[in-house]
Design a protein around this motif. Structure first.
Motif, PDB file in Angstrom:
ATOM      1  N   SER A   1       0.836  -1.207   0.000  1.00 18.79           N
ATOM      2  CA  SER A   1       0.000   0.000   0.000  1.00 18.79           C
ATOM      3  C   SER A   1       0.866   1.249   0.000  1.00 18.79           C
ATOM      4  O   SER A   1       0.553   2.236  -0.683  1.00 18.79           O
ATOM      5  CB  SER A   1      -0.923   0.006   1.226  1.00 18.79           C
ATOM      6  OG  SER A   1      -1.862  -1.030   1.160  1.00 18.79           O
TER       7      SER A   1
ATOM      8  N   ARG B   1      -1.673   3.524  -2.719  1.00 18.29           N
ATOM      9  CA  ARG B   1      -3.120   3.277  -2.691  1.00 18.29           C
ATOM     10  C   ARG B   1      -3.370   2.083  -1.785  1.00 18.29           C
ATOM     11  O   ARG B   1      -2.457   1.307  -1.492  1.00 18.29           O
ATOM     12  CB  ARG B   1      -3.689   3.025  -4.084  1.00 18.29           C
ATOM     13  CG  ARG B   1      -3.161   1.787  -4.758  1.00 18.29           C
ATOM     14  CD  ARG B   1      -3.801   1.587  -6.127  1.00 18.29           C
ATOM     15  NE  ARG B   1      -3.230   0.456  -6.830  1.00 18.29           N
ATOM     16  CZ  ARG B   1      -3.634  -0.791  -6.697  1.00 18.29           C
ATOM     17  NH1 ARG B   1      -4.643  -1.075  -5.893  1.00 18.29           N
ATOM     18  NH2 ARG B   1      -3.066  -1.761  -7.365  1.00 18.29           N
ATOM     19  N   GLU B   2      -4.581   1.935  -1.345  1.00 17.23           N
ATOM     20  CA  GLU B   2      -4.918   0.840  -0.436  1.00 17.23           C
ATOM     21  C   GLU B   2      -4.942  -0.489  -1.205  1.00 17.23           C
ATOM     22  O   GLU B   2      -5.521  -0.580  -2.283  1.00 17.23           O
ATOM     23  CB  GLU B   2      -6.287   1.090   0.214  1.00 17.23           C
ATOM     24  CG  GLU B   2      -6.584   0.192   1.367  1.00 17.23           C
ATOM     25  CD  GLU B   2      -5.610   0.345   2.527  1.00 17.23           C
ATOM     26  OE1 GLU B   2      -5.384  -0.661   3.220  1.00 17.23           O
ATOM     27  OE2 GLU B   2      -5.066   1.437   2.738  1.00 17.23           O
TER      28      GLU B   2
END
Length: 97
Positions: free
Chosen positions: A45, A50-51
């Motif tokens: 991540s 980004r997740e």
């Protein structure tokens, strides 16, 4: 003369101490087993900014393993090497999807 008394019970739960200890032990084992994967998920991540979900983490790890097996072959057969390269291609395509 006999006296009869009726006792009623409601919402009384019996807790088995062995089950509670076993449940806590299993939860601790699960947490310890998934801790490296959670760390890896957080690392991906951060790198990707980004997740990333756990399933995506497993896909990335799968693709990395296939890449290492393709680049550093430990076998003599060309057919096996081509199969591993196809596996790597498939794993990379799964990451994109």
């Amino acid at each position: 003369m006999e006296k009869n008394i009726t006792l009623q019970q409601s919402d009384i739960r019996v807790i088995n101490a062995k089950q509670v200890q076993t449940s806590a032990l299993l939860d601790g084992m699960k947490k310890a087993a998934t801790a490296p994967m959670e760390w890896l998920r957080q690392y991906y991540s951060g790198v990707l900014e980004r997740e990333v979900t756990m399933s995506q983490t497993l896909r990335y790890l799968h693709a990395q393993l296939a890449f290492v097996m393709c680049v550093f072959p430990t076998y003599d057969s060309l057919l096996v090497h081509l199969g591993v390269c196809a596996w790597m291609l498939w794993a990379v395509l799964k990451c994109r999807g």
